[in-house]
Design a protein around this motif. Sequence first.
Motif, mmCIF file in Angstrom:
data_model
loop_
_atom_site.group_PDB
_atom_site.id
_atom_site.type_symbol
_atom_site.label_atom_id
_atom_site.label_comp_id
_atom_site.label_asym_id
_atom_site.label_seq_id
_atom_site.Cartn_x
_atom_site.Cartn_y
_atom_site.Cartn_z
ATOM 1 N N CYS A 51 0.833 -1.207 0.000
ATOM 2 C CA CYS A 51 0.000 0.000 0.000
ATOM 3 C C CYS A 51 0.864 1.253 0.000
ATOM 4 O O CYS A 51 1.777 1.380 0.827
ATOM 5 C CB CYS A 51 -0.917 0.029 1.218
ATOM 6 S SG CYS A 51 -2.361 -1.030 1.076
ATOM 7 N N VAL A 207 -1.519 -0.919 -4.008
ATOM 8 C CA VAL A 207 -2.759 -0.188 -3.749
ATOM 9 C C VAL A 207 -2.422 1.221 -3.277
ATOM 10 O O VAL A 207 -1.622 1.405 -2.356
ATOM 11 C CB VAL A 207 -3.600 -0.895 -2.667
ATOM 12 C CG1 VAL A 207 -4.868 -0.114 -2.368
ATOM 13 C CG2 VAL A 207 -3.938 -2.319 -3.096
ATOM 14 N N THR A 209 -3.967 4.453 -1.439
ATOM 15 C CA THR A 209 -5.098 4.814 -0.584
ATOM 16 C C THR A 209 -4.710 5.960 0.340
ATOM 17 O O THR A 209 -3.532 6.148 0.649
ATOM 18 C CB THR A 209 -5.574 3.598 0.247
ATOM 19 O OG1 THR A 209 -6.691 3.983 1.054
ATOM 20 C CG2 THR A 209 -4.476 3.075 1.160
ATOM 21 N N ALA A 215 -5.184 0.655 4.658
ATOM 22 C CA ALA A 215 -3.794 0.250 4.437
ATOM 23 C C ALA A 215 -3.341 -0.753 5.491
ATOM 24 O O ALA A 215 -2.665 -1.743 5.186
ATOM 25 C CB ALA A 215 -2.882 1.477 4.443
ATOM 26 N N SER A 219 -2.438 -4.554 3.770
ATOM 27 C CA SER A 219 -1.083 -4.634 3.244
ATOM 28 C C SER A 219 -0.164 -5.627 3.933
ATOM 29 O O SER A 219 -0.297 -5.911 5.124
ATOM 30 C CB SER A 219 -0.439 -3.239 3.311
ATOM 31 O OG SER A 219 -0.353 -2.818 4.654
ATOM 32 N N ILE A 222 3.566 -1.130 4.060
ATOM 33 C CA ILE A 222 3.034 0.196 3.742
ATOM 34 C C ILE A 222 4.202 1.136 3.449
ATOM 35 O O ILE A 222 5.219 1.112 4.148
ATOM 36 C CB ILE A 222 2.218 0.763 4.924
ATOM 37 C CG1 ILE A 222 1.016 -0.128 5.241
ATOM 38 C CG2 ILE A 222 1.763 2.198 4.648
ATOM 39 C CD1 ILE A 222 0.313 0.237 6.545
#
Length: 378
Positions: A51, A207, A209, A215, A219, A222
């Motif tokens: 993420c 991803v 976000t 997250a 994830s 991150i």
Amino acid sequence: MTETVAAVPVKPWVSGTERPFVSIQKVSKRFGDFTAVDDVSLDIYKGELFCLLGGSGCGKSTLLRMLAGFESPTEGRIEIDGQDMAGKAPYERPTNMMFQSYALFPHMTVEKNVAYGLLRDGVGRAEARDKVAEMLKLVQLSQFAARKPHQLSGGQRQRVALARSLVKRPKLLLLDEPLGALDKKLREETQFELIKIQETLGVTFIVVTHDQEEAMTLSTRIGVMNAGVITQIGEPAEIYEHPNSRFVADFIGSVNMFEGRVTEDEPDYIRIDAAEVGVIYVGHGVSCTIDQKLWYAVRPEKMRVSRERPEGRENVFKAVVDEVAYMGNLSIFRLKLPSGKLVRATRANLTRYDDDGITWGEEVWLTWDDTAGVVLTR
């Protein structure tokens, strides 16, 4: 009889033995005088659900678009599966991108929406039909194959877009705010569905976000972004419990922050004189010097609120209850310290009734363990 022990999954970002699947090397992107992404380096490994987390305008979507090929880096290099992506158009990359808007064709059925990319690539209709059926089963939409997008809920449209993105089995799926259009409850349910689908297919997901909880839930790791820079990379628990800066501590979840100066610096503890609360005792060594300015961050759930003064403890402070918010699973206390600073503490509601619960206007004692917080130097 020998007891078998399940093997602990090897984390490639820890072992350092695997080649990164995605390698972003000193990438910058400028639009005129504005720098959207600033000298970012990042390695992502095969099978990760990574993420990119940050607020609006931090550069996360621009970085995603460079991975997809919709933007070109001003400087730096991007490799995917060992291949340099310089000069490669989006359709030449082993990627697919799922947009926040989902971008479904309103005049097509669910089945035709999912099959569209396969048919454009020349896949036979019978083969495409089989692949679409397999993907719709995976996202639990087989019974909706003949419907059109306007006949579906938001969560169902999201899963159609996901199926369409995955049906061509890209090596890398890029998702830009994939759950942003869903309500809170549906978003929470869909997060776990997304994890299950990713684990089933083994596709690497990146991803983007702005939602911290999303997250943390989704994830493997991150990357927190701010002003075009990745400020910290880590697993969710590491980011939450061991932030490396005030920005990360404040951005991830809720936190109480105290500024102070070091008054005692010993190998196994330090004391911080914080004007807003008093003397804070930290029960471990910190790389610092006497009179150094630093910040102490402690999460609300690490704090305890009581009517009676805890005995034989460090980090005990008077406070007055300013507000109480009942959230069902927990209660949030907003407390005013003698300095006027407001802090937040939370308490899990473990019983259904608490007739003698702490309420507004009460004088209370606030305390936390000496290892509950984190010391920040920047």
